[in-house]
Enzyme design. Structure first.
Site, PDB file in Angstrom:
ATOM      1  N   GLU A   1      17.474   5.103  -0.084  1.00  0.00           N
ATOM      2  CA  GLU A   1      17.374   4.340  -1.257  1.00  0.00           C
ATOM      3  C   GLU A   1      17.865   4.194  -1.995  1.00  0.00           C
ATOM      4  O   GLU A   1      19.643   3.438  -2.187  1.00  0.00           O
ATOM      5  CB  GLU A   1      16.157   3.238  -1.610  1.00  0.00           C
ATOM      6  CG  GLU A   1      16.465   1.794  -2.039  1.00  0.00           C
ATOM      7  CD  GLU A   1      15.034   1.670  -2.098  1.00  0.00           C
ATOM      8  OE1 GLU A   1      13.861   0.963  -0.909  1.00  0.00           O
ATOM      9  OE2 GLU A   1      13.916   1.683  -2.924  1.00  0.00           O
TER      10      GLU A   1
ATOM     11  N   GLU B   1      21.619   4.464  -0.383  1.00  0.00           N
ATOM     12  CA  GLU B   1      22.133   2.850  -0.046  1.00  0.00           C
ATOM     13  C   GLU B   1      22.784   2.245  -2.211  1.00  0.00           C
ATOM     14  O   GLU B   1      23.615   1.690  -2.217  1.00  0.00           O
ATOM     15  CB  GLU B   1      21.023   1.593   0.509  1.00  0.00           C
ATOM     16  CG  GLU B   1      21.001   1.171   0.937  1.00  0.00           C
ATOM     17  CD  GLU B   1      20.018   0.338   1.912  1.00  0.00           C
ATOM     18  OE1 GLU B   1      18.664   0.849   1.627  1.00  0.00           O
ATOM     19  OE2 GLU B   1      20.130  -0.800   1.658  1.00  0.00           O
TER      20      GLU B   1
ATOM     21  N   CYS C   1       9.303  -1.721   0.173  1.00  0.00           N
ATOM     22  CA  CYS C   1       8.960  -0.597   0.738  1.00  0.00           C
ATOM     23  C   CYS C   1       7.185  -1.385   0.881  1.00  0.00           C
ATOM     24  O   CYS C   1       6.386  -0.894   1.134  1.00  0.00           O
ATOM     25  CB  CYS C   1       8.483   0.474   0.003  1.00  0.00           C
ATOM     26  SG  CYS C   1       8.435   0.585  -1.953  1.00  0.00           S
TER      27      CYS C   1
ATOM     28  N   SER D   1      16.448  -3.745   0.707  1.00  0.00           N
ATOM     29  CA  SER D   1      17.089  -2.483   1.031  1.00  0.00           C
ATOM     30  C   SER D   1      16.349  -2.132   2.598  1.00  0.00           C
ATOM     31  O   SER D   1      16.321  -2.955   2.761  1.00  0.00           O
ATOM     32  CB  SER D   1      16.176  -1.451   0.312  1.00  0.00           C
ATOM     33  OG  SER D   1      16.070  -0.078   1.353  1.00  0.00           O
TER      34      SER D   1
ATOM     35  N   LYS E   1      -0.131  -3.460   5.360  1.00  0.00           N
ATOM     36  CA  LYS E   1       0.009  -2.509   6.442  1.00  0.00           C
ATOM     37  C   LYS E   1      -0.032  -2.408   8.168  1.00  0.00           C
ATOM     38  O   LYS E   1       0.447  -2.155   9.321  1.00  0.00           O
ATOM     39  CB  LYS E   1      -0.103  -1.061   6.045  1.00  0.00           C
ATOM     40  CG  LYS E   1       0.503  -0.292   4.633  1.00  0.00           C
ATOM     41  CD  LYS E   1       1.658  -0.557   4.971  1.00  0.00           C
ATOM     42  CE  LYS E   1       2.458   0.126   3.410  1.00  0.00           C
ATOM     43  NZ  LYS E   1       4.129   0.199   4.106  1.00  0.00           N
TER      44      LYS E   1
ATOM     45  N   GLU F   1       1.744  -4.993   9.399  1.00  0.00           N
ATOM     46  CA  GLU F   1       3.474  -4.231   9.707  1.00  0.00           C
ATOM     47  C   GLU F   1       3.685  -3.419  11.104  1.00  0.00           C
ATOM     48  O   GLU F   1       4.515  -3.045  11.561  1.00  0.00           O
ATOM     49  CB  GLU F   1       3.258  -3.611   7.754  1.00  0.00           C
ATOM     50  CG  GLU F   1       4.991  -2.404   8.554  1.00  0.00           C
ATOM     51  CD  GLU F   1       4.713  -1.508   7.062  1.00  0.00           C
ATOM     52  OE1 GLU F   1       4.463  -1.374   5.752  1.00  0.00           O
ATOM     53  OE2 GLU F   1       6.047  -0.291   6.971  1.00  0.00           O
TER      54      GLU F   1
ATOM     55  N   GLU G   1      10.046  -4.322  15.308  1.00  0.00           N
ATOM     56  CA  GLU G   1      10.934  -3.391  14.400  1.00  0.00           C
ATOM     57  C   GLU G   1      10.689  -1.428  14.595  1.00  0.00           C
ATOM     58  O   GLU G   1      11.024  -1.153  13.886  1.00  0.00           O
ATOM     59  CB  GLU G   1      11.509  -3.433  13.294  1.00  0.00           C
ATOM     60  CG  GLU G   1      11.907  -5.408  12.683  1.00  0.00           C
ATOM     61  CD  GLU G   1      10.454  -6.032  12.653  1.00  0.00           C
ATOM     62  OE1 GLU G   1       9.953  -5.973  14.127  1.00  0.00           O
ATOM     63  OE2 GLU G   1      10.067  -6.387  11.605  1.00  0.00           O
TER      64      GLU G   1
ATOM     65  N   CYS H   1       1.023  -0.616  -5.827  1.00  0.00           N
ATOM     66  CA  CYS H   1      -0.197  -0.334  -4.489  1.00  0.00           C
ATOM     67  C   CYS H   1      -2.030  -0.447  -5.344  1.00  0.00           C
ATOM     68  O   CYS H   1      -2.869  -0.259  -3.958  1.00  0.00           O
ATOM     69  CB  CYS H   1       0.481   1.025  -4.051  1.00  0.00           C
ATOM     70  SG  CYS H   1       1.322   0.984  -3.540  1.00  0.00           S
TER      71      CYS H   1
END
Ligand code: FES
Length: 587
Positions: free
Chosen positions: A283, A286, A303, A323, A362, A365, A370, A508
């Site tokens: 990151e 980037e 994230c 990102s 998650k 996710e 992907e 989190c």
């Protein structure tokens, strides 16, 4: 400004003076009198529907809701008279009459607010035997299970979804026995604008919302001698898991958590903090490229999967700003099934990656196409929330409190303090700045702690001087706060170079899969979140390395396997893409 005159009143025969606008409940609290409540939550708007908080007010011929009635001069209140005790018990008995009789089978057994009220009011038998509402359980969601039979219609899920997350996916539908809370048009959660954050689970006083369990799949993998079962734990688990064993909030339990996972039978225990360090390498690369004009600014962090769902559903026009880095969890799972598999000569299909996460999104996710290998198998096979891991440890008869302090396994368990702070708000931004400051200046930076970006209040906009340039950064946790930053960026009212968004309040540490708070705290309690964050900052301060690019294991992984940050192989394995997503029928 003229000082407002205080209001004098009497509560339970004790005189008190409070500011105008104070509710009876708040006034009673200043005297140390706790009035029971169910629908009330200090961080949410008033609903006043459950009536559990009723009190007697002299001169009134009906009981009043202490959570929503403001005091008036010379008011005389009784909070625990015999009439009130009986009336509250009747209210709870009526709620129980319309509730399944399965406390012993319920996941919230022992942590259920309705059960606690029933105990506190002396409800020892079912007095009312009548018709009860009946609904099927919606258990096909990737992250969230919805059980309307357990719903007490307190509206906390509705309010947290709208007022904290700005999603407004849930509302109350129907009348009488058919009243239920669900997404509009009777859609399932996965077919709605739900962003899978799980804050409805946290806000629920019973078990009307729960996470989709992955424990059975993990037990089966652990029992299979052919399978190499690997655990990784997110930074914020260590800061909260102790609460599941009645330790004080803020007690870091890193070593005991690692030992417990070994006792459960995991073949390797890795640290998602290394995935966080890896995210920073990619990151920060980037970000520095985008600062040179190679990509749109502001760059948005990626994230938090609940935030990514929100981006795809509510701000698809900003997708190019996100990102492209996968989340730390998925990056670590990718390394587990590639680099680690090669190193140990293991078949990736025989590795079962279990991620212990504070976050129910998650679970969604890992099902995204992907995040699958070329074979179609997922990089991460199961996600356990902190709550699920607590239960598995208890189920296995492990005395968590007395465990030795184990160490994560190398190489994917070696991390820096920058990885630790990912678990709290501002952590991703601070970790990025720790590395970017050195990369932008080409020098070792004196400044290590960027406390300016620790957005404990929910939202921050900060300007920093780094390498002779001004960096304008925003940090938000809770998606209502994110909306405010994004709208400013879209309108051009404010310029940002980077914005960190964490879907859950506090980041989190306040995730939808964290332990239900004990009696001292409530969900969203800023003091509870500060204690958990404090545990992570304490871990960071004693680390040998506190900048991600100093992680020696990661340096070796780039040398031996990935090539350079942002290079071709790193891009293929560690980056992803996003798509605009709208529920069926709205495209
Ligand atoms: Fe006051 Fe529910 S807590 S009405």
């Amino acid at each position: 400004m003229a000082r407002q005159k205080k209001i004098k009143l009497t509560i339970d025969d004790r005189e008190i003076q409070v500011a105008p606008g104070t509710t009876i409940m708040a006034a009673a609290e200043t005297l140390g009198i706790h009035i029971p409540r169910l629908c009330f939550h200090p961080e949410l708007s008033l609903q006043g529907s459950c009536r559990v908080c009723i009190v007697e007010v002299e001169g009134m011929d009906f009981f009043m809701a202490a959570c929503s009635v403001e005091v008036w001069p010379d008011m005389r209140v009784q909070t625990h008279s015999e009439e009130i005790r009986r009336a509250r018990r009747d209210i709870v008995e009526l709620l129980l009459d319309n509730h399944p009789r399965e406390c012993q089978l319920c996941e919230r057994d022992g942590r259920c607010e309705l059960q606690n009220l029933a105990y506190a009011f002396g409800v020892r038998e079912r007095l009312f035997e009548g018709e009860r509402k009946r609904f099927p359980v919606e258990d096909n969601g990737l992250s969230v299970v919805r059980d309307s039979e357990k719903c007490v219609l307190c509206g906390r899920c509705v309010r947290v979804c709208a007022e904290v997350q700005g999603v407004a996916n849930l509302s109350q539908h129907g009348r009488g026995f058919t009243t239920a809370v669900h997404p509009a048009h009777g859609r399932d959660m996965d077919d709605s604008v739900c962003i899978q954050c799980g804050q409805c689970i946290n806000a629920c006083p019973t078990a009307a919302f729960l996470e989709q369990p992955h424990t059975e799949a993990v037990w089966q993998a652990l029992a299979d001698p052919e399978i190499h079962v690997v655990a990784q734990t997110a930074p914020s688990i260590r800061a909260a898991i102790g609460e599941g064993f009645d330790l004080d909030p803020g007690t870091a339990c890193t070593g005991r958590m690692v030992t417990a996972l070994r006792r459960l039978g995991f073949d390797a225990v890795f640290d998602t903090d290394l995935g966080a360090d890896l995210t920073i390498m990619e990151e920060a690369t980037e970000f520095t490229e985008r600062l040179k004009g190679k990509g749109p600014l502001p760059m948005l962090t990626s994230c938090s999967p609940g935030w990514i769902n929100f981006l795809e559903k509510f701000y698809p026009q900003l997708i190019p700003h996100a990102s492209t880095c996968r989340s730390p969890m998925t990056m670590l799972s990718v390394l587990g099934k590639t680099y680690y598999a090669e190193k140990l000569d293991l078949d990736p299909e025989k590795i079962f990656m279990v991620a212990v996460m504070p976050c129910v999104a998650k679970k969604y996710e890992i099902a995204r196409p992907e995040h699958r290998m070329d074979s179609g198998a997922p990089y991460t096979d199961a996600v356990l929330t902190t709550r699920e891991l607590v239960w598995m440890i208890k189920c296995h008869g492990i005395d968590f409190i007395s465990l030795d302090h184990g160490e994560f396994d190398p190489p994917l368990g070696v991390a820096t303090g920058a990885g630790d702070i990912f678990g709290t708000t501002g952590g991703v931004m601070e970790a990025t700045l720790r590395t970017a400051a050195e990369w932008l200046t080409g020098e070792t930076a004196d400044k290590l702690e960027f406390t300016e970006v620790r957005a404990v209040e929910g939202r921050r906009e900060v300007e920093l001087q780094i390498g002779g340039r001004t960096l304008r950064v925003g940090v938000a946790n809770g998606l209502v706060n994110a909306r405010l930053l994004l709208e400013q960026a879209i309108s051009g009212d404010r310029k940002f170079d980077a914005i960190e968004v964490m879907a859950c309040p506090g980041g989190c540490i306040g995730g939808g899969g964290q332990p239900y708070p004990g009696s001292r705290f409530r969900i969203l309690d800023p003091e509870l979140l500060a204690l958990r964050a404090g545990a992570l900052y304490a871990e960071d301060r004693v680390r040998e390395f506190r900048r991600s690019h100093q992680n020696p294991a990661l340096q070796a992984i780039y040398r031996q396997f990935l090539g350079k940050p942002g290079g071709r192989k790193a891009k293929k394995l560690l980056h992803t893409e996003y798509q605009a997503k709208l529920p069926r029928g709205i495209q």
